[in-house]
Enzyme design. Structure first.
Site, short mmCIF file in Angstrom:
data_model
loop_
_atom_site.label_atom_id
_atom_site.label_comp_id
_atom_site.label_asym_id
_atom_site.label_seq_id
_atom_site.Cartn_x
_atom_site.Cartn_y
_atom_site.Cartn_z
N ARG A 24 12.36 -21.23 -11.51
CA ARG A 24 11.12 -21.07 -10.74
C ARG A 24 9.87 -20.95 -11.60
O ARG A 24 8.87 -21.60 -11.35
CB ARG A 24 11.20 -19.79 -9.92
N ASP A 71 0.81 -1.22 0.00
CA ASP A 71 0.00 0.00 0.00
C ASP A 71 0.85 1.27 0.00
O ASP A 71 0.43 2.30 -0.53
CB ASP A 71 -1.00 0.01 1.17
#
Ligand SMILES: Cc1cc2nc3c(=O)[nH]c(=O)nc-3n(C[C@H](O)[C@H](O)[C@H](O)COP(=O)(O)OP(=O)(O)OC[C@H]3O[C@@H](n4cnc5c(N)ncnc54)[C@H](O)[C@@H]3O)c2cc1C
Length: 505
Positions: free
Chosen positions: A264, A206
């Site tokens: 990954r 945020d």
């Protein structure tokens, strides 16, 4: 510049600080320590423990006589797929040796042997068993306490000032004001805006939205790394090292379906495909035991966390799923962490210094936090005398009374379903339309802390969706099924501002 909360600075309890550092991960703590050692008064504002504490694997640094920073640079560039910024990457790999020595000086007791991780061509990863992040965090935190650095538990809400930083407003049960001319954002990434994530709840992204409301642009926000092996229905990550030792990925029939040691993103996509087809996926650690590895000794943190969740890795395979893990983009900064607003700096995962390019190499992010934390501190030290002090009174009032038409969970679901591992034009457009619709009436939302958070995280999501739609290619961790290849014309950064929308470098 847009404010969200209602406030009148002349009415708020206030104080002054030479420098405010927001966030207490490796980036923020390093900056605070170095600034204090340089004799400045710093204040750390933090919501609590972030990703640093949970890092398992380690911190990369070419320190061995047979290794070299240049090899480390080449490995990082290979992963970054043409988007690493050479200037900052050179700094990262060159200055690591000094900073690892500082970490030792500050009390981190690394294991004797360094280890190798995916994408590195040399065993250059410094670790402390499987709790490297915790060991670093505890040593830095102790140093902060020993140096008497002030720590305030609270949450950043607003940055004040128009052409430059004049102060901040934070919340700790009520709104409070700190006048400062230098603010270092060290607030971590925004990977938690996806439904499944390895990130702890304190790291929500945020603060990036708060900066965006000040006119700050986000660099490369479409690049979000997903980790393949997170325990189902938790944010517990099982590090690559476990697969490195031989753990297998199997389906419900006990069959392997992917090479566990591939990068990954490749492993994550294979698992995601299996799950989408209705299968179940497990990580089988029993094989390690058959090889004579004592799980409890070799991976004490993972072993304990699994036991706490009721799993016995010595007896049963562990249900896993991929989850969002690392936010590669962030506040656009120079090689000293300086942002485009006077008095604002950013370091660590919330910053984008360009070192990772389009994909982050394992164990390079802790390194980034300590290397650039150090540099930000020196930059702030030299800038401070030139930053002008201003304490204008600010009053912000609006009459919002409504609840937002969606929740954080709705946003996380939207991002996961439409902007996850496999992206494509139609889904991205649908998601953008939905998010823009949700955000349309934000000025009418009630001025609560929760609504402020939701707005700010949504602004980051807006940046990720917009740039993911713009990038009509697959590069690094950004995979577009409709453009499954790299395209030369997109070998450039994206930059998103809520005021200018999208523009590209
Ligand atoms: C499970 C896991 C394992 C990992 N393993 C590794 C590894 O082995 N090696 C590696 O290099 N990287 C690893 N990473 C990535 C690495 O941990 C992070 O990139 C790095 O720690 C980020 O450090 P930071 O200082 O930027 O932020 P963080 O450590 O995430 O800290 C962010 C801080 O900001 C605070 N904050 C956020 N918003 C606000 C606000 N509005 N107001 C006040 N405070 C706020 C938080 O409370 C927190 O203190 C891992 C990540 C995870 C999740």
């Amino acid at each position: 510049m847009l404010h969200f909360l209602n406030f009148d600075t002349s009415q708020l309890p206030s104080e002054k600080a030479q420098v405010v550092i927001c966030g207490s991960g490796i980036g923020g703590l390093t900056t605070a320590i170095v600034l204090r050692e340089l004799g400045l008064e710093t204040l750390i504002l933090t919501r609590g423990i972030g990703n640093t504490y949970y890092s398992q694997g380690g911190i990369a640094c070419a320190s061995h006589p047979e290794d070299s920073p240049y090899l480390h640079l080449l490995d990082t560039q290979r992963a970054g797929r043409g988007l690493c910024r050479e200037e900052t990457l050179r700094i990262l790999v060159d200055e690591g040796v000094q900073r690892i020595a500082d970490l030792k000086r500050w009390g981190v007791e690394f294991d004797k042997e360094t280890t190798i991780e995916g994408g590195h061509s040399f065993p250059r990863v410094f670790k402390v068993k499987d709790y490297t992040g915790r060991a670093i965090y505890e040593a830095l935190w102790k140093r902060v306490k020993d140096l008497g650095i002030r720590v305030v538990m609270g949450e950043l809400q607003e940055i004040l000032g128009e052409a430059k930083v004049e102060g901040i407003i934070y919340y700790d049960g009520g709104l409070k004001l700190i006048h400062t001319k230098a603010l270092v954002l060290a607030t971590g990434g925004a990977a938690s805006m996806f439904l499944y994530t390895s990130n702890p709840v304190k790291v929500r992204g945020d603060a990036l939205g708060i900066a965006m409301r000040k006119g700050i642009s986000l660099l490369n926000p479409e690049f979000v790394q997903f980790h393949p092996t997170v325990v189902k229905d938790t944010n517990i990550l099982i590090s690559e090292a476990v697969r490195g030792e031989g753990a297998l990925i199997i389906d419900q029939k006990g069959e392997r379906f992917v090479d566990e040691l591939q990068p990954r993103d490749v492993v994550a996509r294979a698992i995601y495909k299996k799950l989408r087809e209705g299968g179940d996926v497990y990580l089988d650690l029993r094989v390690l035991q058959d090889k004579g590895i004592d799980l409890e000794k070799r991976f004490p943190t993972i072993y304990t966390l699994l036991k706490e969740k009721g799993y016995d890795p010595q007896r049963e395979p562990i249900p896993i799923r991929p989850a969002s893990h690392y936010f590669i983009g962030g506040v656009e900064v120079d090689s000293y962490g300086k942002a485009t607003l006077e008095g604002l700096y950013a370091v660590g995962e919330c910053a984008c210094s360009g070192v990772h390019g389009a994909n982050r190499l394992a164990s390079n992010s802790l390194l980034e936090g300590v290397v650039f934390g150090y540099r930000v501190a020196y930059r702030v030290y030299h800038d401070l005398p030139f930053l002008k002090e201003e304490e204008r009174k600010v009053k912000h009032k609006r009459k919002g009374m409504h609840n937002p038409p969606y929740t954080f969970e709705d946003l996380r679901k939207l991002m996961w379903e439409k902007c996850g591992f496999e992206r494509e034009e139609r889904a991205l457009k649908e998601a953008l339309e939905k998010l823009r619709g949700w955000l349309e009436g934000w000025k009418g939302w009630e001025d609560t802390i929760e609504n402020r958070q939701l707005l700010d995280i949504s602004l980051v999501a807006l940046a990720t969706l917009t740039t993911a739609l713009w990038r009509k290619e697959s590069r690094g961790v950004h995979y577009r099924v409709d453009y499954p290849y790299e395209r030369e014309e997109y070998r450039r950064d994206s930059l998103f501002s809520i005021f200018d929308d999208l523009y590209t470098n």
